[in-house]
Design a protein around this motif. Structure first.
Motif, PDB file in Angstrom:
ATOM      1  N   THR A 134       0.861  -1.173   0.000  1.00 19.44           N
ATOM      2  CA  THR A 134       0.000   0.000   0.000  1.00 19.44           C
ATOM      3  C   THR A 134       0.902   1.229   0.000  1.00 19.44           C
ATOM      4  O   THR A 134       2.123   1.118   0.164  1.00 19.44           O
ATOM      5  N   ILE A 135       0.316   2.380  -0.218  1.00 21.39           N
ATOM      6  CA  ILE A 135       1.112   3.608  -0.302  1.00 21.39           C
ATOM      7  C   ILE A 135       0.752   4.515   0.857  1.00 21.39           C
ATOM      8  O   ILE A 135      -0.378   4.496   1.357  1.00 21.39           O
ATOM      9  N   GLY A 136       1.714   5.271   1.312  1.00 20.70           N
ATOM     10  CA  GLY A 136       1.484   6.206   2.403  1.00 20.70           C
ATOM     11  C   GLY A 136       2.196   7.516   2.145  1.00 20.70           C
ATOM     12  O   GLY A 136       3.014   7.629   1.230  1.00 20.70           O
ATOM     13  N   TYR A 137       1.887   8.503   2.971  1.00 14.06           N
ATOM     14  CA  TYR A 137       2.553   9.800   2.844  1.00 14.06           C
ATOM     15  C   TYR A 137       2.648  10.462   4.208  1.00 14.06           C
ATOM     16  O   TYR A 137       1.685  10.473   4.985  1.00 14.06           O
ATOM     17  N   THR A 138       3.823  11.014   4.515  1.00 14.36           N
ATOM     18  CA  THR A 138       4.001  11.892   5.663  1.00 14.36           C
ATOM     19  C   THR A 138       4.903  13.031   5.206  1.00 14.36           C
ATOM     20  O   THR A 138       5.706  12.857   4.280  1.00 14.36           O
ATOM     21  N   PRO A 139       4.787  14.206   5.818  1.00 11.88           N
ATOM     22  CA  PRO A 139       5.670  15.317   5.427  1.00 11.88           C
ATOM     23  C   PRO A 139       7.154  14.971   5.589  1.00 11.88           C
ATOM     24  O   PRO A 139       7.990  15.457   4.839  1.00 11.88           O
ATOM     25  N   GLU A 140       7.447  14.112   6.574  1.00 10.49           N
ATOM     26  CA  GLU A 140       8.847  13.752   6.821  1.00 10.49           C
ATOM     27  C   GLU A 140       9.385  12.782   5.765  1.00 10.49           C
ATOM     28  O   GLU A 140      10.494  12.943   5.256  1.00 10.49           O
ATOM     29  N   LYS A 141       8.598  11.756   5.434  1.00  8.26           N
ATOM     30  CA  LYS A 141       9.052  10.720   4.510  1.00  8.26           C
ATOM     31  C   LYS A 141       8.682  10.989   3.060  1.00  8.26           C
ATOM     32  O   LYS A 141       9.278  10.442   2.151  1.00  8.26           O
ATOM     33  N   GLY A 142       7.662  11.813   2.846  1.00  8.15           N
ATOM     34  CA  GLY A 142       7.124  11.961   1.504  1.00  8.15           C
ATOM     35  C   GLY A 142       6.252  10.756   1.172  1.00  8.15           C
ATOM     36  O   GLY A 142       5.671  10.133   2.055  1.00  8.15           O
ATOM     37  N   ILE A 143       6.197  10.387  -0.109  1.00  8.00           N
ATOM     38  CA  ILE A 143       5.421   9.226  -0.533  1.00  8.00           C
ATOM     39  C   ILE A 143       6.278   7.976  -0.369  1.00  8.00           C
ATOM     40  O   ILE A 143       7.435   7.950  -0.763  1.00  8.00           O
ATOM     41  N   PHE A 144       5.699   6.929   0.232  1.00  3.39           N
ATOM     42  CA  PHE A 144       6.462   5.702   0.451  1.00  3.39           C
ATOM     43  C   PHE A 144       5.536   4.491   0.353  1.00  3.39           C
ATOM     44  O   PHE A 144       4.319   4.598   0.504  1.00  3.39           O
ATOM     45  N   PHE A 145       6.139   3.340   0.084  1.00  2.00           N
ATOM     46  CA  PHE A 145       5.386   2.089   0.008  1.00  2.00           C
ATOM     47  C   PHE A 145       5.601   1.300   1.294  1.00  2.00           C
ATOM     48  O   PHE A 145       6.672   1.369   1.911  1.00  2.00           O
ATOM     49  N   LYS A 146       4.579   0.550   1.677  1.00  2.00           N
ATOM     50  CA  LYS A 146       4.683  -0.252   2.889  1.00  2.00           C
ATOM     51  C   LYS A 146       3.834  -1.499   2.729  1.00  2.00           C
ATOM     52  O   LYS A 146       2.943  -1.565   1.873  1.00  2.00           O
ATOM     53  N   ALA A 147       4.121  -2.490   3.560  1.00  2.00           N
ATOM     54  CA  ALA A 147       3.341  -3.730   3.525  1.00  2.00           C
ATOM     55  C   ALA A 147       1.985  -3.493   4.181  1.00  2.00           C
ATOM     56  O   ALA A 147       1.852  -2.633   5.058  1.00  2.00           O
ATOM     57  N   PRO A 148       0.947  -4.230   3.770  1.00  2.00           N
ATOM     58  CA  PRO A 148      -0.352  -4.130   4.446  1.00  2.00           C
ATOM     59  C   PRO A 148      -0.201  -4.422   5.935  1.00  2.00           C
ATOM     60  O   PRO A 148       0.629  -5.238   6.330  1.00  2.00           O
ATOM     61  N   LYS A 149      -1.010  -3.763   6.774  1.00  2.00           N
ATOM     62  CA  LYS A 149      -0.829  -3.863   8.223  1.00  2.00           C
ATOM     63  C   LYS A 149      -1.354  -5.156   8.821  1.00  2.00           C
ATOM     64  O   LYS A 149      -0.930  -5.558   9.901  1.00  2.00           O
ATOM     65  N   THR A 150      -2.303  -5.804   8.163  1.00  2.00           N
ATOM     66  CA  THR A 150      -2.848  -7.047   8.702  1.00  2.00           C
ATOM     67  C   THR A 150      -2.694  -8.156   7.682  1.00  2.00           C
ATOM     68  O   THR A 150      -2.590  -7.912   6.477  1.00  2.00           O
ATOM     69  N   LYS A 151      -2.682  -9.402   8.155  1.00  2.00           N
ATOM     70  CA  LYS A 151      -2.519 -10.535   7.246  1.00  2.00           C
ATOM     71  C   LYS A 151      -3.697 -10.640   6.282  1.00  2.00           C
ATOM     72  O   LYS A 151      -3.541 -11.094   5.147  1.00  2.00           O
ATOM     73  N   ASN A 152      -4.881 -10.211   6.723  1.00  2.00           N
ATOM     74  CA  ASN A 152      -6.048 -10.271   5.840  1.00  2.00           C
ATOM     75  C   ASN A 152      -6.026  -9.199   4.764  1.00  2.00           C
ATOM     76  O   ASN A 152      -6.674  -9.339   3.724  1.00  2.00           O
ATOM     77  N   SER A 153      -5.292  -8.115   5.016  1.00  2.00           N
ATOM     78  CA  SER A 153      -5.167  -7.077   3.998  1.00  2.00           C
ATOM     79  C   SER A 153      -4.320  -7.565   2.826  1.00  2.00           C
ATOM     80  O   SER A 153      -4.499  -7.117   1.693  1.00  2.00           O
ATOM     81  N   ARG A 154      -3.400  -8.460   3.110  1.00  2.00           N
ATOM     82  CA  ARG A 154      -2.594  -9.085   2.048  1.00  2.00           C
ATOM     83  C   ARG A 154      -3.431 -10.222   1.465  1.00  2.00           C
ATOM     84  O   ARG A 154      -3.559 -11.283   2.067  1.00  2.00           O
TER      85      ARG A 154
END
Length: 294
Positions: free
Chosen positions: A148-168
């Motif tokens: 999934t994709i996320g954004y914070t002012p510190e990191k900018g745009i970044f990719f990360k793994a889904p937070k739960t096993k069911n999200s994957r």
């Protein structure tokens, strides 16, 4: 704490500030407790600022050195951390006619394929914007949600793994969805050839014209205005996820299957969000049973 003069700032003030951060409402509006990492980040920023004050001889020493960070107790998660909504709010959806009208009008925009897939899969905004071509099995007609994709002012745009096993999860899609994706890929390839070496190839299905990841807020800002412009109720992008679930419920699909498609961490979450759409379906189930037994 900002009202306290720098020279009068004491370790107790910092300790109280951290306690308020943990126990008070989150400033970002999200649900759930503040994470330990967020607390550490706040402490580092304050520590660095006070270090600068020491170097400039504004204060004799850094009081943050005397502060011990409290440990945040992890609470049982009673909401789906990957969802971008407050489940206590009313679920707003488009009906079948509105969906078809919306998609017809969306053909005139750059986001037709994105909206089509959102309605057909119920995927979250971040999952759609992080989807790669290698995650799509055209022969089996399956979409694999792997990031999934996320954004914070510190990191900018970044990719990360889904937070739960069911999200994957793997999501079955129709032949129509595959056709829309193939056409979208053809259009994307034309842009790629036009830009040549200036194209940034992240293998993303939905991205900027130059291949770079799309900011999550881009589609969130555009979508309500688009609906309003074509004469539909002004709803947020997340309504397409709710619309997907509501249409499946109306079609008589089992809640467990819907929960699996949405990637909810438990079926209970699906019930909590969509239970108000189910009472009329009990009557439909009774009528179908009566017809079967006649």
């Amino acid at each position: 704490m900002g009202a306290i003069p720098l020279e009068k700032l004491k370790p107790l003030h910092l300790q109280t500030f951290y306690k308020e951060l943990i126990e008070g409402p989150r400033l970002d509006g999200k649900k759930g407790p503040l994470s330990q990492a967020s607390l550490v980040y706040h402490h580092r920023v304050i520590h660095k600022a006070l270090d600068t004050a020491v170097k400039q001889q504004l204060i004799p020493y850094n009081i943050a050195d005397s502060v011990e960070l409290p440990k945040i107790q992890k609470e049982l998660i009673t909401y789906d951390p990957d969802d971008e909504i407050d489940n206590t709010q009313a679920v707003k959806i488009l009906d079948e006619q509105q969906v078809n009208y919306m998609l017809e009008k969306a053909r005139e925009t750059p986001y037709y394929a994105l909206l089509f897939l959102a309605v057909r899969t119920g995927m979250r905004r971040g999952e759609l914007l992080a989807l790669r071509w290698k995650d799509i099995d055209e022969r089996q007609k399956i979409i694999k949600v792997r990031q999934t994709i996320g954004y914070t002012p510190e990191k900018g745009i970044f990719f990360k793994a889904p937070k739960t096993k069911n999200s994957r999860r793997n999501i079955d899609v129709s032949e129509d969805a595959i056709k829309v994706l193939k056409n979208h890929r053809k259009q994307q390839h034309e842009k790629k050839l036009l830009l040549g070496p200036n194209y940034n190839d992240y293998d993303l299905v939905f991205c900027q014209d130059n291949g770079l990841p799309m900011h999550p807020d881009t589609i969130s800002s555009w979508f309500p205005e688009f609906l309003e412009r074509i004469g539909l109720p002004r709803l947020n992008f997340h309504c397409l996820r709710h619309t997907h679930a509501s249409l499946l419920l109306k079609a008589g699909v089992d809640v467990k299957i819907i929960s699996e498609r949405l990637g909810h961490s438990s079926v209970r979450i699906t019930y909590d969000i969509y239970s108000h759409l189910m009472p009329g379906m009990q009557r439909t189930a009774v009528e179908k049973l009566e017809q079967l037994l006649k």
